[in-house]
Design an enzyme around this catalytic site. Sequence first.
Site, PDB file in Angstrom:
ATOM      1  N   TYR A 151       0.835  -1.213   0.000  1.00 28.22           N
ATOM      2  CA  TYR A 151       0.000   0.000   0.000  1.00 28.22           C
ATOM      3  C   TYR A 151       0.868   1.259   0.000  1.00 28.22           C
ATOM      4  O   TYR A 151       0.583   2.234  -0.696  1.00 28.22           O
ATOM      5  CB  TYR A 151      -0.937   0.013   1.215  1.00 28.22           C
ATOM      6  CG  TYR A 151      -1.659   1.338   1.377  1.00 28.22           C
ATOM      7  CD1 TYR A 151      -2.527   1.807   0.400  1.00 28.22           C
ATOM      8  CD2 TYR A 151      -1.452   2.134   2.507  1.00 28.22           C
ATOM      9  CE1 TYR A 151      -3.183   3.034   0.537  1.00 28.22           C
ATOM     10  CE2 TYR A 151      -2.103   3.352   2.656  1.00 28.22           C
ATOM     11  CZ  TYR A 151      -2.966   3.799   1.670  1.00 28.22           C
ATOM     12  OH  TYR A 151      -3.605   5.010   1.804  1.00 28.22           O
ATOM     13  N   GLU A 323     -14.170  -1.257   6.177  1.00 33.08           N
ATOM     14  CA  GLU A 323     -14.171   0.124   5.705  1.00 33.08           C
ATOM     15  C   GLU A 323     -15.469   0.341   4.928  1.00 33.08           C
ATOM     16  O   GLU A 323     -15.958  -0.574   4.273  1.00 33.08           O
ATOM     17  CB  GLU A 323     -12.950   0.362   4.807  1.00 33.08           C
ATOM     18  CG  GLU A 323     -12.782   1.795   4.346  1.00 33.08           C
ATOM     19  CD  GLU A 323     -11.433   2.009   3.635  1.00 33.08           C
ATOM     20  OE1 GLU A 323     -10.375   1.770   4.264  1.00 33.08           O
ATOM     21  OE2 GLU A 323     -11.445   2.409   2.461  1.00 33.08           O
TER      22      GLU A 323
HETATM   23  C1  3EB Z   1      -7.866   5.991   6.331  1.00 28.33           C
HETATM   24  O1  3EB Z   1      -8.763   6.605   6.896  1.00 28.33           O
HETATM   25  C2  3EB Z   1      -8.236   4.672   5.710  1.00 28.33           C
HETATM   26  O2  3EB Z   1      -5.196   5.805   0.090  1.00 28.33           O
HETATM   27  O3  3EB Z   1      -6.795   6.592  -1.181  1.00 28.33           O
HETATM   28  C3  3EB Z   1      -9.254   5.473   3.020  1.00 28.33           C
HETATM   29  C4  3EB Z   1      -9.630   6.082   1.811  1.00 28.33           C
HETATM   30  C5  3EB Z   1      -7.944   5.070   3.199  1.00 28.33           C
HETATM   31  C6  3EB Z   1      -8.694   6.283   0.788  1.00 28.33           C
HETATM   32  C7  3EB Z   1      -6.391   6.104  -0.112  1.00 28.33           C
HETATM   33  C8  3EB Z   1      -7.007   5.266   2.148  1.00 28.33           C
HETATM   34  C9  3EB Z   1      -7.377   5.871   0.968  1.00 28.33           C
HETATM   35  O4  3EB Z   1      -6.691   6.389   6.277  1.00 28.33           O
HETATM   36  C10 3EB Z   1      -7.512   4.393   4.451  1.00 28.33           C
END
Ligand code: 3EB
Length: 330
Positions: A151, A323
Amino acid sequence: MIQGCEDPLLAPLKRPAPRISYRIADAAAALKEAGTLALFGFGAGSPNSDDPRYLQVALECFDAPAPLEIWQVDAAVSCGTDGALHWSAGGGWLFAAIDLDESAHGGPTATAQLAYEQLHRFVAARGAQHVLRVWNYLGAINHGAGDAERYKQFCDGRARGMGDFFAEGFPAATAIGHHDAQHRLQVYLLACDQGGTRVENPRQVSAWRYPRQYGRTPPSFARAMTLPAQDVLAISGTAAVVGHASAHQDDLDAQLEETLTNLEALLASADMTADFDTHSPLKAYVRHAADAPRVREFFRQRLPGVPVLLLHGDICRSELLVEIDGWRYA
Ligand code: 3EB
């Protein structure tokens, strides 16, 4: 302009939001319907189609049969392909998608960079376009330790590839891990010829300000985006993150409650009432298949009547079990 003189010809065209729904339907029939801008199938068993408006998402759905997701606009739609990218446009809206095999492009960083460069080049060539919402699905998202986690490599490549793509501010986004054996990166977006309004969550540190412990390159997304007509909120992937920390490790029920609290805080900060309804489709990404029934039960009790698609996907922090993203129509 003379004050008080409201010439309708000078007022900007309203861009009503695309209607988004989940439907058990035949893909070919859904593509033939007037105004179909995009159509999504979920998982290996979903239909195949060469239509540029169609994307087979590499996430399995816990519903059988899996519904299709349909985006529709009140306008004629044109579509096409451009290299590895496919797109459609109508009523001021633009859909674009790219699906790249990492093995052909040198790993997660280079592939994310290429995907964002291609999308940027295409969207820029179409003139004034505002990217409002982006979805990113990549394989084995939590593999690798520390800064080598896939990631985080994706975040590095995304930032390199976007250049000044989002100079006006980051779009709302989702980044989720799929389980396809082939490491494909799927990125798709919704853009419009009018801009939206970015919304942050007062309970959460903005993602682009996350401290170093979460990687070299902070994730580049806004928590939500109000669409141009101001009546619809596009909600980014939302999890049990409070401040910048993950809350309730290993506790699915508590993570679901915290996530719902975050969603409600987001609605409040967009000046919307704290409710979801039958017109506000959501998705829940569930890390462990065994948790799907409990997630479904949570929605049945806490958000009755809200259309929700339950997908098998990994959240970008390995301690997060679920999520939620989606739409809130006023
Ligand atoms: C967070 O709150 C969860 O890397 O585009 C949520 C939405 C999250 C988008 C992205 C990552 C992304 O950090 C992770």
